[in-house]
Each structure stands twice: as C-alpha cells, then as structure tokens.
Enzyme design. Structure first.
Site, PDB file in Angstrom:
ATOM      1  N   HIS A 282       0.819  -1.204   0.000  1.00 14.80           N
ATOM      2  CA  HIS A 282       0.000   0.000   0.000  1.00 14.80           C
ATOM      3  C   HIS A 282       0.859   1.264   0.000  1.00 14.80           C
ATOM      4  O   HIS A 282       0.398   2.341  -0.398  1.00 14.80           O
ATOM      5  CB  HIS A 282      -0.915  -0.003   1.234  1.00 14.80           C
TER       6      HIS A 282
ATOM      7  N   ASN B 253      -5.817   7.297   4.478  1.00 18.65           N
ATOM      8  CA  ASN B 253      -7.155   7.850   4.254  1.00 18.65           C
ATOM      9  C   ASN B 253      -7.237   9.360   4.417  1.00 18.65           C
ATOM     10  O   ASN B 253      -8.206   9.974   3.979  1.00 18.65           O
ATOM     11  CB  ASN B 253      -8.171   7.184   5.200  1.00 18.65           C
TER      12      ASN B 253
ATOM     13  N   ASN C 228      -8.472   5.211  -1.449  1.00 19.00           N
ATOM     14  CA  ASN C 228      -8.801   6.147  -0.368  1.00 19.00           C
ATOM     15  C   ASN C 228      -7.822   7.309  -0.259  1.00 19.00           C
ATOM     16  O   ASN C 228      -8.212   8.432   0.088  1.00 19.00           O
ATOM     17  CB  ASN C 228      -8.882   5.401   0.960  1.00 19.00           C
TER      18      ASN C 228
END
Length: 279
Positions: free
Chosen positions: A79, A129, A175
């Site tokens: 990620h 996020n 996100n």
C-alpha cells in the site's frame, strides 16, 4: 407444502441479504463522511507560509509537487509503494539525505530542482485515508496548483510490473487519492499508478495491501522502481505545463481533462529497458 417452505426460506434469506447490504452501505457512507470531516478539521489549522530558503520556490518558474502516498511506519508494504518510488526518485536526484520533517505540512519534504523546475518531494506522515490533508497543506505552503501535483500510489487493478500515468479523473476506489481530491477540491492531479496486483488464494484485500512483498516480488520491484523514476523524471522535465491552457481547477475540469486524454500505459517488467518508460 415443501415448495411453500422453500419460498419462505428464500424470501427470508433475501430480506436478511438486503438488510446486510443496507448496513454495509451505511457503514461505508459513514466512514467516508467521517474521513471528510477529519480532513476539514485538520485543514482548519492555522496556515504557515514558506520562510527562508523554502520561500525561494515562490519565485518565477514552474513548481511541481510529487507525493508518495502511503501509511507512515509501513513503508515496506504494498500500500505504501508510492513512498518507495519517491525514495528511489530522491536517490536518483542525489538528495536522499535531505529528508526533513515539516509539522506545518504533516509530512517529510525535500526541495530540489529538475531542469529549472522547482520540485517538492512529499511523504505524508498521516494515515493513507487522510493523506490529502498533508498534500493540500504542502500545495498551499509552496504555492503549487492542483494540476502540478503528481500523486504516486499503488493500484490493485494492475499486476506488479505494470505502471500507468493517469491524467486526472476519479479516485477509482483509492482512499488516499480520494482524500487528495477532497482536500484539494479538484481531481486534475496526474497520478502514477504502480501495480501491486490483487490477492491470491484466501487473502483479503486488506491483508494483501498491508502486507510486504515476497522475495520473488522484490525481484520485479527493483525494476518497477527504476522505471517509475524514469517516467517521473520524464514528466518533471517537460518545459511547459500540460494544464497551462486549461480552465481553473475544479472537479468538473478534471473529469473533462480525463476524458480528453488517453491513459498512458507503461510496462515495468525486468525485460524492458528504462528508456521504454519514456517512449
């Protein structure tokens, strides 16, 4: 009689399934709403303009902000591959030892230059996020327009070994990008999407993106980083902004830009040369 029981069971199942999806939708909606509220609260903090040497970037000349999206403390995960790309870019530019924390932008920055273009490298120190808060603060501090903000992030829909340059448009479920769109109030930012592939077997998406690359994947990753940097340098070396003739930044403007441009696909497999990424 058995037929009626089957119908009743099926009807009950459908009701439960409908209720489940309603609750799931409410959860996702509430989570997104909460994230937007957090974005707004964090962005409401007092703004601090660039001072001293940093202020030199406000002089005449093009300015670019390159952001490696990710989670702080999880730089080695799929990620956070955007952060790995940014680290490789800093090393190529010979400024890898110049990272410094900046509490005013909630991240780590390097101010450099690529062929007369002032470049700010940013690694947000906020969760994925709400990465957009850091991006918006840095863009404001250094006077950089949304169309000159280049986001680097992971992409589930592309296999490891593939990269793609996308000019604006929707967040496509990411996100971190969604937070940037929300905080900058624009979707014109170009993005370098670095493939990480989808999970295999019984692994969930969350486990996959937060997991680290396997030893086999790391062999491909080295080539991915090289060619990602090649493509970034190619973009940063352009003398004129592709957005100079575009109307002021707005979400609608970003969608129009996305419709007018074709997505540039690049392969970053070991067999390819780094020059291919710039062709």
């Amino acid at each position: 009689m058995s037929r009626m029981k089957e119908v009743a069971v099926l009807s009950r199942f459908c009701r439960y399934l409908s209720l489940f999806f309603k609750k799931l939708l409410n959860f996702v909606t509430m989570r997104r709403l909460l994230t937007r509220v957090i974005n707004r609260v964090l962005l409401s903090e007092p703004f601090t303009p660039a001072m001293g040497i940093e202020a030199e970037i406000h002089t005449e000349g093009r300015r670019r902000l390159v952001v490696g999206l990710g989670n702080p403390g999880m730089e080695g995960t799929r990620h956070s591959i955007g952060m790995a790309v940014l680290g490789a870019l800093a090393a190529r530019l010979g400024v890898a030892d110049r990272w410094r924390g900046d509490k005013h932008v909630s991240g780590e920055v390097i101010v450099s230059e690529v062929q007369q273009t002032h470049v700010v490298l940013l690694r947000p120190r906020l969760l994925m996020n709400i990465n957009g808060v850091s991006v918006a603060k840095a863009a404001g501090k250094y006077g950089i327009k949304p169309e000159d903000v280049l986001l680097v992030h992971d992409d589930l829909d592309k296999p490891l070994g593939k990269i793609a340059l996308k000019h604006g448009g929707s967040a496509r479920g990411h996100n971190g990008v969604r937070s940037c769109v929300d905080c900058l109030q624009a979707d014109v930012m170009p993005r370098l999407r670095v493939g990480i592939g989808r999970p295999m077997g019984k692994s969930s998406v969350e486990q996959h993106v937060l997991g680290r690359f396997s030893s086999e994947e790391k062999k491909v990753l080295d080539s991915v980083l090289v060619q990602s940097v090649d493509l970034l340098l190619h973009q940063l070396s352009k003398q004129h902004s592709q957005q100079d003739s575009q109307p002021p930044s707005s979400p609608a403007g970003g969608r129009r830009a996305a419709q007018q441009r074709k997505e540039m696909e690049r392969s970053a497999s070991p067999a390819e040369s780094s020059a291919a990424a710039q062709s």
